[in-house]
Design a protein around this motif. Structure first.
Motif, PDB file in Angstrom:
ATOM      1  N   GLN A 141     -17.946 -10.410 -13.412  1.00  0.00           N
ATOM      2  CA  GLN A 141     -18.211 -11.022 -11.996  1.00  0.00           C
ATOM      3  C   GLN A 141     -17.856 -10.519 -11.147  1.00  0.00           C
ATOM      4  O   GLN A 141     -16.736 -10.578 -10.107  1.00  0.00           O
ATOM      5  N   PRO A 142     -18.643  -9.265 -10.610  1.00  0.00           N
ATOM      6  CA  PRO A 142     -18.488  -8.492  -9.496  1.00  0.00           C
ATOM      7  C   PRO A 142     -18.583  -9.211  -8.122  1.00  0.00           C
ATOM      8  O   PRO A 142     -17.977  -8.582  -7.073  1.00  0.00           O
ATOM      9  N   GLU A 143     -19.043 -10.404  -8.199  1.00  0.00           N
ATOM     10  CA  GLU A 143     -19.202 -10.863  -6.695  1.00  0.00           C
ATOM     11  C   GLU A 143     -17.934 -11.396  -6.518  1.00  0.00           C
ATOM     12  O   GLU A 143     -17.603 -11.975  -5.380  1.00  0.00           O
ATOM     13  N   ASN A 144     -16.925 -11.466  -7.532  1.00  0.00           N
ATOM     14  CA  ASN A 144     -15.581 -11.922  -7.076  1.00  0.00           C
ATOM     15  C   ASN A 144     -14.980 -10.883  -6.161  1.00  0.00           C
ATOM     16  O   ASN A 144     -13.749 -11.077  -5.761  1.00  0.00           O
ATOM     17  N   ASN A 145     -15.246  -9.571  -6.086  1.00  0.00           N
ATOM     18  CA  ASN A 145     -14.788  -8.434  -5.578  1.00  0.00           C
ATOM     19  C   ASN A 145     -14.981  -8.650  -4.028  1.00  0.00           C
ATOM     20  O   ASN A 145     -16.184  -8.721  -3.755  1.00  0.00           O
ATOM     21  N   PRO A 146     -14.162  -8.764  -3.193  1.00  0.00           N
ATOM     22  CA  PRO A 146     -14.454  -8.957  -1.675  1.00  0.00           C
ATOM     23  C   PRO A 146     -15.052  -7.607  -1.104  1.00  0.00           C
ATOM     24  O   PRO A 146     -15.484  -7.670   0.064  1.00  0.00           O
ATOM     25  N   SER A 153     -19.292  -2.941   6.225  1.00  0.00           N
ATOM     26  CA  SER A 153     -19.231  -2.202   7.543  1.00  0.00           C
ATOM     27  C   SER A 153     -18.226  -1.610   7.855  1.00  0.00           C
ATOM     28  O   SER A 153     -18.057  -0.951   8.769  1.00  0.00           O
ATOM     29  N   GLY A 154     -16.980  -1.642   7.093  1.00  0.00           N
ATOM     30  CA  GLY A 154     -15.800  -0.796   7.192  1.00  0.00           C
ATOM     31  C   GLY A 154     -14.764  -1.460   7.667  1.00  0.00           C
ATOM     32  O   GLY A 154     -13.696  -0.881   8.038  1.00  0.00           O
ATOM     33  N   VAL A 155     -14.988  -2.605   8.482  1.00  0.00           N
ATOM     34  CA  VAL A 155     -13.937  -3.309   8.973  1.00  0.00           C
ATOM     35  C   VAL A 155     -12.873  -3.448   8.079  1.00  0.00           C
ATOM     36  O   VAL A 155     -11.619  -3.307   8.857  1.00  0.00           O
ATOM     37  N   ALA A 156     -12.830  -3.899   6.951  1.00  0.00           N
ATOM     38  CA  ALA A 156     -11.849  -4.079   5.938  1.00  0.00           C
ATOM     39  C   ALA A 156     -11.843  -2.957   4.818  1.00  0.00           C
ATOM     40  O   ALA A 156     -12.967  -2.605   4.384  1.00  0.00           O
ATOM     41  N   VAL A 157     -10.703  -2.567   4.573  1.00  0.00           N
ATOM     42  CA  VAL A 157     -10.368  -1.366   3.480  1.00  0.00           C
ATOM     43  C   VAL A 157      -9.767  -1.616   2.270  1.00  0.00           C
ATOM     44  O   VAL A 157      -8.566  -2.230   2.868  1.00  0.00           O
ATOM     45  N   ARG A 158     -10.122  -1.537   1.292  1.00  0.00           N
ATOM     46  CA  ARG A 158      -9.152  -1.829   0.113  1.00  0.00           C
ATOM     47  C   ARG A 158      -8.340  -0.887  -0.092  1.00  0.00           C
ATOM     48  O   ARG A 158      -8.632   0.345   0.223  1.00  0.00           O
ATOM     49  N   SER A 159      -6.937  -0.989   0.022  1.00  0.00           N
ATOM     50  CA  SER A 159      -5.693  -0.172  -0.131  1.00  0.00           C
ATOM     51  C   SER A 159      -4.974  -0.367  -1.374  1.00  0.00           C
ATOM     52  O   SER A 159      -4.508  -1.093  -1.829  1.00  0.00           O
ATOM     53  N   PRO A 160      -4.985   0.884  -2.122  1.00  0.00           N
ATOM     54  CA  PRO A 160      -4.225   0.852  -3.484  1.00  0.00           C
ATOM     55  C   PRO A 160      -2.800   0.724  -3.108  1.00  0.00           C
ATOM     56  O   PRO A 160      -2.029   0.104  -3.846  1.00  0.00           O
ATOM     57  N   GLU A 161      -2.228   1.057  -1.962  1.00  0.00           N
ATOM     58  CA  GLU A 161      -0.811   0.790  -1.531  1.00  0.00           C
ATOM     59  C   GLU A 161      -0.565  -0.893  -1.183  1.00  0.00           C
ATOM     60  O   GLU A 161       0.498  -1.280  -1.875  1.00  0.00           O
ATOM     61  N   LEU A 162      -1.680  -1.381  -0.770  1.00  0.00           N
ATOM     62  CA  LEU A 162      -1.458  -3.134  -0.659  1.00  0.00           C
ATOM     63  C   LEU A 162      -1.755  -3.706  -2.132  1.00  0.00           C
ATOM     64  O   LEU A 162      -1.069  -4.618  -2.323  1.00  0.00           O
ATOM     65  N   ASP A 163      -2.485  -2.929  -2.781  1.00  0.00           N
ATOM     66  CA  ASP A 163      -2.818  -3.614  -4.101  1.00  0.00           C
ATOM     67  C   ASP A 163      -1.296  -3.611  -4.911  1.00  0.00           C
ATOM     68  O   ASP A 163      -0.964  -4.644  -5.514  1.00  0.00           O
ATOM     69  N   ALA A 164      -0.581  -2.631  -4.926  1.00  0.00           N
ATOM     70  CA  ALA A 164       0.857  -2.222  -5.571  1.00  0.00           C
ATOM     71  C   ALA A 164       1.623  -3.398  -4.869  1.00  0.00           C
ATOM     72  O   ALA A 164       2.259  -3.819  -5.412  1.00  0.00           O
ATOM     73  N   MET A 165       1.837  -3.390  -3.724  1.00  0.00           N
ATOM     74  CA  MET A 165       2.529  -4.409  -2.779  1.00  0.00           C
ATOM     75  C   MET A 165       2.425  -5.815  -3.141  1.00  0.00           C
ATOM     76  O   MET A 165       3.236  -6.597  -3.051  1.00  0.00           O
ATOM     77  N   ALA A 166       0.990  -5.934  -3.398  1.00  0.00           N
ATOM     78  CA  ALA A 166       0.588  -7.449  -3.870  1.00  0.00           C
ATOM     79  C   ALA A 166       1.300  -8.010  -5.237  1.00  0.00           C
ATOM     80  O   ALA A 166       1.190  -9.114  -5.418  1.00  0.00           O
ATOM     81  N   ASN A 167       1.747  -6.988  -5.942  1.00  0.00           N
ATOM     82  CA  ASN A 167       2.435  -7.026  -7.197  1.00  0.00           C
ATOM     83  C   ASN A 167       3.709  -7.127  -7.137  1.00  0.00           C
ATOM     84  O   ASN A 167       4.500  -7.069  -8.091  1.00  0.00           O
ATOM     85  N   THR A 168       4.470  -6.909  -5.903  1.00  0.00           N
ATOM     86  CA  THR A 168       5.876  -6.931  -5.924  1.00  0.00           C
ATOM     87  C   THR A 168       6.387  -8.293  -5.855  1.00  0.00           C
ATOM     88  O   THR A 168       5.614  -9.164  -5.617  1.00  0.00           O
ATOM     89  N   ALA A 183     -11.633   0.088   9.549  1.00  0.00           N
ATOM     90  CA  ALA A 183     -10.277  -0.067   9.001  1.00  0.00           C
ATOM     91  C   ALA A 183      -9.326  -1.041   9.795  1.00  0.00           C
ATOM     92  O   ALA A 183      -8.068  -0.738   9.774  1.00  0.00           O
ATOM     93  N   ALA A 184     -10.111  -1.952  10.226  1.00  0.00           N
ATOM     94  CA  ALA A 184      -9.250  -2.818  11.156  1.00  0.00           C
ATOM     95  C   ALA A 184      -8.188  -3.653  10.458  1.00  0.00           C
ATOM     96  O   ALA A 184      -7.255  -4.049  10.828  1.00  0.00           O
ATOM     97  N   PHE A 185      -8.799  -4.010   9.109  1.00  0.00           N
ATOM     98  CA  PHE A 185      -8.047  -4.766   8.375  1.00  0.00           C
ATOM     99  C   PHE A 185      -7.549  -3.997   7.122  1.00  0.00           C
ATOM    100  O   PHE A 185      -8.764  -3.311   6.501  1.00  0.00           O
ATOM    101  N   GLY A 186      -6.433  -4.059   6.390  1.00  0.00           N
ATOM    102  CA  GLY A 186      -6.274  -3.538   5.022  1.00  0.00           C
ATOM    103  C   GLY A 186      -6.303  -4.773   4.029  1.00  0.00           C
ATOM    104  O   GLY A 186      -5.915  -6.105   4.465  1.00  0.00           O
ATOM    105  N   TYR A 187      -6.778  -4.292   2.781  1.00  0.00           N
ATOM    106  CA  TYR A 187      -6.823  -5.510   1.806  1.00  0.00           C
ATOM    107  C   TYR A 187      -5.968  -5.043   0.555  1.00  0.00           C
ATOM    108  O   TYR A 187      -6.156  -4.175   0.191  1.00  0.00           O
ATOM    109  N   GLY A 188      -5.270  -5.884   0.000  1.00  0.00           N
ATOM    110  CA  GLY A 188      -4.752  -5.556  -1.449  1.00  0.00           C
ATOM    111  C   GLY A 188      -4.960  -6.981  -2.273  1.00  0.00           C
ATOM    112  O   GLY A 188      -4.648  -8.207  -1.761  1.00  0.00           O
TER     113      GLY A 188
END
Length: 350
Positions: free
Chosen positions: A19-24, A32-47, A264-269
């Motif tokens: 279900q790729p539509e689940n991916n923001p 548009s580049g306003v939000a950027v997926r961050s591996p660092e935030l991905d890792a922090m989301a699992n802390t 990159a106004a927003f980061g996402y994890g």
């Protein structure tokens, strides 16, 4: 007679993977580049912590005039740099959907659970975008707080991200207080010399319609030559009914908040809950007719660059997470960077 149900055949890993539509990243904010997926935030989301710290080095100061070399015995005093930190907040979300077995027996076309399954990705995309827009409103509310309460000491002043031409009296609304090009440019220049880094705008449909009627929108094809992108004054247009709007205090009319973004106004994890997807059966309901229940769970960090989440108000999950209303509170945010280093500007107008 035995009946094969979704719970009998689902493979959770396959379910999540198809279900790729689940991916923001499919949303226009990512495109548009306003939000950027961050591996660092991905890792922090699992802390284990719901508040995570994002340290960063502050820059050298351009205001420090250099020393002037002499042949005397005096020594120069070295400067230094220091670290700052931003605080980000995790959100733990879930939703469930149920379908009665009896309903499936009377349904024409796809069974209810199949239809639900095909739309959950869109549901989470809607929720993700609403959450980001709520954070936008919270950043604005923080920036207009009195006595610089929404800005770290030494990093700016109240309303330094805002250009406001609106009036709070419907009888006084004129073309000069409505969205206009001059006001838009003035809002961009709250970024100072870095104004040209802003390239995306979020507007309410009412304002979008007004710009279309004024023939102020350009239409260009995307890089793949597949879709039409709407452009205003060099800025990609994102239109949402969630873009903040308020009724004026006196008379009739509205005040609109147009937000202008840079990359990159927003980061996402995104973290991984222990059980992201789960199927349950309730065989007794419907006087034994039974139903099937689909559960989906998410762990998100959606964080505005240069800001800290103050974790002041948490109304979701019994005080664990911030709901949309919490995200929109100025008291939950504080800017930790200089104004010109935060690629967001606000234009307030009628």
């Amino acid at each position: 007679m035995a009946t094969v149900k979704l719970a009998d055949v689902i493979d959770v890993e396959i379910y999540q993977g198809i279900q790729p539509e689940n991916n923001p990243e499919q949303t226009i904010f990512f495109e548009s580049g306003v939000a950027v997926r961050s591996p660092e935030l991905d890792a922090m989301a699992n802390t284990p912590s719901d508040i995570v710290q994002l340290p960063f080095w502050r820059d050298l100061s351009p205001a420090d005039e250099p020393n002037y070399t002499s042949d005397g015995d005096s020594s120069s005093t070295p400067k230094k740099i220091v670290q700052g930190k931003m605080s980000a907040k995790r959100a733990h979300l879930n939703q469930s959907w149920a379908a009665r077995d009896l309903t499936s027996e009377f349904t024409m076309g796809d069974e209810p659970m199949v239809r639900i399954r095909n739309r959950t990705g869109q549901y989470w995309q809607w929720q993700w975008q609403r959450r980001l827009v709520a954070c936008v409103q919270g950043i604005y509310a923080a920036n207009i707080r009195s006595a610089n309460a929404g800005i770290a000491t030494g990093f700016g002043t109240t309303k330094d991200m805002v250009h406001d031409i609106s009036v709070d009296n419907g009888a006084n609304i004129t073309d000069a207080t409505r969205f206009n090009y001059d006001g838009f440019i003035d809002a961009r220049f709250t970024m100072g010399e870095r104004f040209d880094e802003l390239n995306v705008m979020l507007i309410h449909p009412t304002i979008h319609a007004r710009l279309l009627k004024e023939n102020a929108i350009d239409f260009v094809k995307d890089s793949n030559n597949e879709r039409i992108i709407q452009i205003y004054a060099g800025h990609r247009v994102i239109t949402s009914e969630r873009s903040p709007v308020w009724a004026v205090g006196t008379g009739t009319g509205y005040i609109y908040l147009t937000t202008i973004f840079g990359p990159a106004a927003f980061g996402y994890g995104e973290g991984t809950p222990d059980t992201p997807v789960e199927i349950d059966r309730n065989p007794a309901i419907g006087n034994g007719g039974g139903e099937e229940i689909l559960y989906e769970r998410k762990t998100w960090i959606i964080h505005p660059y240069g800001h800290s989440n103050l974790n002041a108000t948490n109304s979701g999950g019994g005080g664990i997470s911030q709901n949309l209303s919490d995200c929109a509170l100025g008291t939950n945010w504080k800017r930790e960077h200089f104004r010109n280093n935060v690629p967001i500007a606000f234009f307030v107008h009628n």
